[in-house]
Design a protein around this motif. Structure first.
Motif, PDB file in Angstrom:
ATOM      1  N   ALA A  66       0.824  -1.211   0.000  1.00  0.00           N
ATOM      2  CA  ALA A  66       0.000   0.000   0.000  1.00  0.00           C
ATOM      3  C   ALA A  66       0.857   1.259   0.000  1.00  0.00           C
ATOM      4  O   ALA A  66       0.515   2.245  -0.654  1.00  0.00           O
ATOM      5  CB  ALA A  66      -0.940   0.002   1.198  1.00  0.00           C
ATOM      6  N   GLY A  67       1.973   1.216   0.741  1.00  0.00           N
ATOM      7  CA  GLY A  67       2.832   2.391   0.802  1.00  0.00           C
ATOM      8  C   GLY A  67       3.423   2.710  -0.563  1.00  0.00           C
ATOM      9  O   GLY A  67       3.495   3.870  -0.977  1.00  0.00           O
ATOM     10  N   VAL A  68       3.835   1.653  -1.261  1.00  0.00           N
ATOM     11  CA  VAL A  68       4.404   1.841  -2.601  1.00  0.00           C
ATOM     12  C   VAL A  68       3.341   2.455  -3.513  1.00  0.00           C
ATOM     13  O   VAL A  68       3.596   3.412  -4.255  1.00  0.00           O
ATOM     14  CB  VAL A  68       4.890   0.490  -3.164  1.00  0.00           C
ATOM     15  N   TYR A  69       2.139   1.896  -3.413  1.00  0.00           N
ATOM     16  CA  TYR A  69       1.041   2.418  -4.231  1.00  0.00           C
ATOM     17  C   TYR A  69       0.800   3.893  -3.914  1.00  0.00           C
ATOM     18  O   TYR A  69       0.626   4.712  -4.823  1.00  0.00           O
ATOM     19  CB  TYR A  69      -0.233   1.609  -3.980  1.00  0.00           C
ATOM     20  N   LEU A  70       0.795   4.208  -2.622  1.00  0.00           N
ATOM     21  CA  LEU A  70       0.495   5.586  -2.224  1.00  0.00           C
ATOM     22  C   LEU A  70       1.488   6.559  -2.851  1.00  0.00           C
ATOM     23  O   LEU A  70       1.091   7.582  -3.424  1.00  0.00           O
ATOM     24  CB  LEU A  70       0.525   5.707  -0.701  1.00  0.00           C
ATOM     25  N   ILE A  71       2.765   6.213  -2.756  1.00  0.00           N
ATOM     26  CA  ILE A  71       3.777   7.132  -3.291  1.00  0.00           C
ATOM     27  C   ILE A  71       3.646   7.223  -4.811  1.00  0.00           C
ATOM     28  O   ILE A  71       3.737   8.302  -5.397  1.00  0.00           O
ATOM     29  CB  ILE A  71       5.183   6.685  -2.875  1.00  0.00           C
ATOM     30  N   ALA A  72       3.381   6.074  -5.454  1.00  0.00           N
ATOM     31  CA  ALA A  72       3.220   6.108  -6.910  1.00  0.00           C
ATOM     32  C   ALA A  72       2.007   6.940  -7.292  1.00  0.00           C
ATOM     33  O   ALA A  72       2.041   7.722  -8.247  1.00  0.00           O
ATOM     34  CB  ALA A  72       3.083   4.689  -7.451  1.00  0.00           C
ATOM     35  N   ARG A  73       0.936   6.795  -6.524  1.00  0.00           N
ATOM     36  CA  ARG A  73      -0.286   7.547  -6.808  1.00  0.00           C
ATOM     37  C   ARG A  73      -0.053   9.034  -6.623  1.00  0.00           C
ATOM     38  O   ARG A  73      -0.547   9.857  -7.384  1.00  0.00           O
ATOM     39  CB  ARG A  73      -1.398   7.036  -5.876  1.00  0.00           C
ATOM     40  N   MET A  74       0.742   9.393  -5.614  1.00  0.00           N
ATOM     41  CA  MET A  74       0.978  10.802  -5.294  1.00  0.00           C
ATOM     42  C   MET A  74       2.247  11.320  -5.972  1.00  0.00           C
ATOM     43  O   MET A  74       2.858  12.265  -5.496  1.00  0.00           O
ATOM     44  CB  MET A  74       1.138  10.978  -3.774  1.00  0.00           C
ATOM     45  N   HIS A  75       2.666  10.674  -7.067  1.00  0.00           N
ATOM     46  CA  HIS A  75       3.962  11.043  -7.641  1.00  0.00           C
ATOM     47  C   HIS A  75       4.017  12.515  -8.007  1.00  0.00           C
ATOM     48  O   HIS A  75       5.064  13.149  -7.901  1.00  0.00           O
ATOM     49  CB  HIS A  75       4.264  10.169  -8.858  1.00  0.00           C
ATOM     50  N   GLY A  76       2.869  13.073  -8.406  1.00  0.00           N
ATOM     51  CA  GLY A  76       2.855  14.489  -8.767  1.00  0.00           C
ATOM     52  C   GLY A  76       3.252  15.361  -7.593  1.00  0.00           C
ATOM     53  O   GLY A  76       3.995  16.338  -7.744  1.00  0.00           O
ATOM     54  N   LEU A  77       2.772  14.981  -6.420  1.00  0.00           N
ATOM     55  CA  LEU A  77       3.091  15.754  -5.221  1.00  0.00           C
ATOM     56  C   LEU A  77       4.553  15.580  -4.843  1.00  0.00           C
ATOM     57  O   LEU A  77       5.240  16.539  -4.491  1.00  0.00           O
ATOM     58  CB  LEU A  77       2.212  15.287  -4.048  1.00  0.00           C
ATOM     59  N   PHE A  78       5.016  14.328  -4.924  1.00  0.00           N
ATOM     60  CA  PHE A  78       6.390  14.071  -4.495  1.00  0.00           C
ATOM     61  C   PHE A  78       7.406  14.698  -5.452  1.00  0.00           C
ATOM     62  O   PHE A  78       8.481  15.095  -5.035  1.00  0.00           O
ATOM     63  CB  PHE A  78       6.641  12.570  -4.356  1.00  0.00           C
ATOM     64  N   GLU A  79       7.044  14.783  -6.726  1.00  0.00           N
ATOM     65  CA  GLU A  79       7.978  15.420  -7.655  1.00  0.00           C
ATOM     66  C   GLU A  79       8.020  16.925  -7.429  1.00  0.00           C
ATOM     67  O   GLU A  79       9.041  17.564  -7.671  1.00  0.00           O
ATOM     68  CB  GLU A  79       7.577  15.111  -9.097  1.00  0.00           C
ATOM     69  N   GLN A  80       6.915  17.463  -6.946  1.00  0.00           N
ATOM     70  CA  GLN A  80       6.889  18.890  -6.631  1.00  0.00           C
ATOM     71  C   GLN A  80       7.627  19.152  -5.307  1.00  0.00           C
ATOM     72  O   GLN A  80       8.016  20.264  -5.046  1.00  0.00           O
ATOM     73  CB  GLN A  80       5.429  19.350  -6.540  1.00  0.00           C
ATOM     74  N   ALA A  81       7.781  18.113  -4.499  1.00  0.00           N
ATOM     75  CA  ALA A  81       8.470  18.247  -3.210  1.00  0.00           C
ATOM     76  C   ALA A  81       9.616  17.245  -3.165  1.00  0.00           C
ATOM     77  O   ALA A  81       9.559  16.247  -2.458  1.00  0.00           O
ATOM     78  CB  ALA A  81       7.514  18.001  -2.062  1.00  0.00           C
TER      79      ALA A  81
END
Lengths: 670, 99
Positions: A266-281
């Motif tokens: 689930a954690g992997v999925y979460l980060i992949a799903r939120m990739h837009g946010l993580f790339e901005q941060a």
């Protein structure tokens, strides 16, 4: 039918399965409950496939569908709806989750057959898969959090499934507490993001993020770090990992489910799903990558010295999830998710094989007691070997292509990421060592009595069932493991489940071979179309260099394991003596349990005791409650004296009082 | 008609009654004195009614009589109960309802 209709059906099947089995627990025969559960998940898988076919039929840029069933609340800027989001990523996840879960259910039908809690077991199992599917199909943060919390609750129920084992209930509580900690992180992270975007809907959030947040803006970094806490707790990354090895208290198929299909991914999925946010941060993403890298090395070192076969596999899961987290944090999304898929296959396979060995050992799990099962359990041996080779990343098994895909991408980003990549390769070497340590110790060497009797056709049976953790004698009543033991060689459902997964573990790699095809990457590309990092893909040549390095390292690791545990059998104890300090450090799992005990558990207990002895006893009971009682008592004691019981005294008081009132009125009126 | 004398008599009887209630210890006599007080009030009521030429005072006096009858019934019943249980017939001795 529309794509999202299938999405809803995917969710409906396990839910109906849960409800039917729960309601019928009294009269459903155990196996029937198992078959109902398996059927429900198999149907969910079928609908996932239908979803895949539908989504492949649409143009690439349009492969995003949302469907809303109803609104929970749409006031004050909150747009909480019951909606699902169907895009390549969620289709991919629901395929992996439902597919592997089907096999695990099939395996459980036999494995849990003698357990008296089998109906409860399948109800929980279906609920677990439902929660995970809800998590991956959720169309907004709101539903994501619901699925996230459901997964935590289901894991608690299943880890402490044998609820009469104190070790199991304790492990369940530990898992639940750490998971709730993660849930809080996820919720707070959502608040941080919601505060600026004003929406909880995924599509709207992803569209809004680049406009609302500046690059690396503090609020977004904080929000992403909080999301990472959620991801780390669920995916068992340092320092929120201690629940995962303890989760081995659950039945073996549950371990397979937690590790392969649901929960930790689930954690992997979460980060992949939120990739837009993580790339901005990127700061938050880097923290995540470092955490994943740390976990993968640490878990691999611990796995080398553990003696419980399931715990070794558990640490290997932590290590592999570390690769995935690192992958999705550095931008290797398709590689990370590809590894998630291949890992689901071989890890479920490894757990199932371990379950078969544990069955042959009549419930014992210690590697120290195993040995020489090669001839007694030929099918299990082959499966375990396939799983182990895939885990080590030996060509041409699936793990080789997926793991080294991540590492190649990480190295390709250069700079500090190169260090992460090198650590990843070191972890790969350790993976080879601990995996084959397990295989050599369980299957090679002199056969133990259980293996010998099995070769003669008798399955070992424990006279007195014991808890493998603490040696306590136990019952075979409900809340304990059943009296039966099952091995894959004799039970066709287990055999089928393991064969299918073994096939997956061998062949799943062909989905993504650099330079030949990149089906996973192409399929997932619509989801990651807005990513800046994906475009900087490494070239095919450097990919292959990475793959070759990975293969060499895996072979070296296996060779070391062979030399230590087969070539010169005395080496391991000698090393253990010579490096006693290091061995202790690793055997105590880097003292993380002790550290958390000192830093969190004891202060919490101390605060609790302080609250009990000072706040509760002195402030609340002593001052507030007893104080009120004291005032009332003193007041009544004073008033009580007036009640003498003499009639004439009362009469006099009356007369005097009336006269007084009369006088007052007379005086005031005149 | 001068009301003064009526009121003087009424006040006198009332004070005799009140004095008796306070001074005597026999419950029977206490009850008698209570009756005196009530009837003193009745006298005043009737006198006022007469002076003002209206009937409501007299009706009120009738109601007081009814109340007095009820009160006497209860009071005498209590005295009989005290006597039957062979308790002292003395209001000072009967002081168990103290705080």
């Amino acid at each position: 039918m529309k794509e999202t209709t299938f999405g809803w059906l995917v969710l409906l099947c396990p839910l109906v399965g849960t409800i039917v089995i729960s309601l019928g627990w009294r009269w459903l025969p155990g196996r029937t409950a198992g078959w109902i559960g398996t059927l429900a998940i198999a149907l969910a898988f079928a609908f996932s496939v239908a979803m895949l076919i539908k989504i492949l039929g649409t143009a690439e840029e349009h492969r995003r569908f949302t469907s809303t069933l109803w609104n929970y609340a749409s006031t004050l800027g909150v747009d909480a709806t019951l909606s699902i989001y169907v895009d390549p990523l969620s289709v991919f996840m629901s395929l992996v989750v439902s597919g592997v879960s089907t096999m695990i259910h099939l395996y459980s039908v036999t494995y849990m057959a003698s357990d008296r809690g089998i109906r409860r077991y399948f109800a929980y199992l279906n609920y677990f898969v439902f929660s995970m599917l809800l998590l991956v199909l959720a169309g907004n943060f709101f539903l994501l959090i619901v699925g996230w919390a459901f997964v935590g609750a289901a894991s608690y129920l299943l880890i402490s499934f044998w609820f009469r084992r104190t070790t199991a209930t304790r492990a369940g509580i530990k898992a639940f507490v750490i998971n709730v900690f993660g849930d809080v992180g996820l919720v707070l992270g959502t608040f941080f993001i919601f505060r600026h975007t004003g929406t909880v809907d995924f599509v709207k959030t992803f569209n809004a993020v680049p406009h609302v947040f500046a690059h690396n803006s503090p609020d977004l970094v904080a929000g992403c770090l909080l999301l990472l806490i959620g991801a780390f707790a669920k995916s068992a990354q340092v320092p929120l990992h201690t629940w995962l090895p303890d989760a081995m208290e659950g039945p073996t198929p549950v371990s397979a489910l937690i590790h392969a299909a649901t929960m930790v991914t689930a954690g992997v999925y979460l980060i992949a799903r939120m990739h837009g946010l993580f790339e901005q941060a990127p700061t938050a993403a880097d923290v995540g990558a470092i955490g994943g890298c740390l976990t993968l090395v640490m878990a691999a070192t611990i796995a080398i010295v553990q003696t419980d076969i399931k715990r070794v596999i558990a640490y290997s899961t932590m290590s592999q999830i570390g690769y995935m987290i690192m992958g999705v944090c550095v931008g290797a999304y398709s590689a990370g998710l590809f590894h998630l898929m291949t890992h689901a296959f071989f890890k479920a396979l490894l757990f199932m094989s371990a379950g078969s060995i544990i069955g042959a050992m009549a419930g014992a799990q210690s590697l120290d007691r195993m040995g020489g099962f090669r001839r007694a359990l030929p099918f299990t041996f082959v499966c375990f070997l396939i799983g182990g080779l895939a885990l080590c990343g030996l060509p041409p098994f699936s793990g080789w292509l997926s793991k080294d895909d991540i590492l190649a991408f990480t190295d390709h980003r250069g700079g500090g990421f190169l260090l992460l990549g090198i650590a990843g390769y070191a972890g790969a070497g350790l993976t080879g060592i601990y995996t084959f340590r397990m295989i050599f110790r369980a299957f090679f060497g002199d056969p133990v009595p259980e293996a010998r009797s099995l070769e003669e056709g008798h399955l070992a049976h424990a006279e007195v069932p014991r808890n493998p953790m603490n040696g306590e004698e136990e019952d075979t009543d409900v809340g304990f493991p059943g009296p039966g033991h099952y091995i894959a060689e004799r039970e066709w459902p287990m055999k089928i489940a393991m064969s299918v997964l073994a096939l997956g573990a061998i062949t799943a790699g062909v989905l993504q071979i650099p330079g030949v095809d990149r089906s996973i990457q192409r399929f997932l590309s619509p989801t990651f179309a807005d990513s800046r990092l994906v475009r900087s893909d490494p070239s095919t040549a450097s990919d292959w260099v990475g793959l070759l390095i990975g293969a060499v390292i895996a072979i070296v690791g296996i060779a070391i394991a062979y030399r230590v545990w087969v070539g010169r059998p005395g080496t391991a104890p000698a090393l253990q003596r010579r490096l006693a300090t290091l061995h202790n450090f690793l055997a105590h799992k880097w003292y993380f349990d002790e550290l958390i005990d000192v830093l969190v558990v004891r202060p919490a207990l101390w605060i609790g005791r302080f609250a009990d002895s000072v706040l509760e006893r002195i402030v609340i009971t002593g001052t507030i409650t007893d104080g009120t009682v004291g005032i009332v008592r003193a007041g009544s004691a004073a008033v009580r004296r007036l009640q003498t019981g003499f009639l004439r005294y009362y009469a006099a008081a009356l007369v005097v009082g009336m006269s007084g009132i009369a006088l007052y009125f007379l005086i005031s009126s005149s | 008609m001068a009301i003064g004398w009526y009121l003087v008599v009424s006040a006198l009887i009332f004070c005799i009654g009140a004095g008796g209630v306070l001074a005597r210890r026999n419950p029977l006599v206490v009850l008698l004195c209570l009756e005196l007080m009530l009837n003193a009030a009745n006298l005043a009521l009737v006198a006022f009614a007469r002076v003002h030429g209206r009937e409501d005072g007299q009706i009120f006096a009738l109601i007081v009589m009814v109340i007095a009858a009820c009160e006497v019934t209860v009071g005498l019943g209590l005295i009989v109960a005290i006597y039957r249980r062979r308790l002292p017939i003395d209001v000072d001795e009967l002081s168990e309802l103290n705080g």
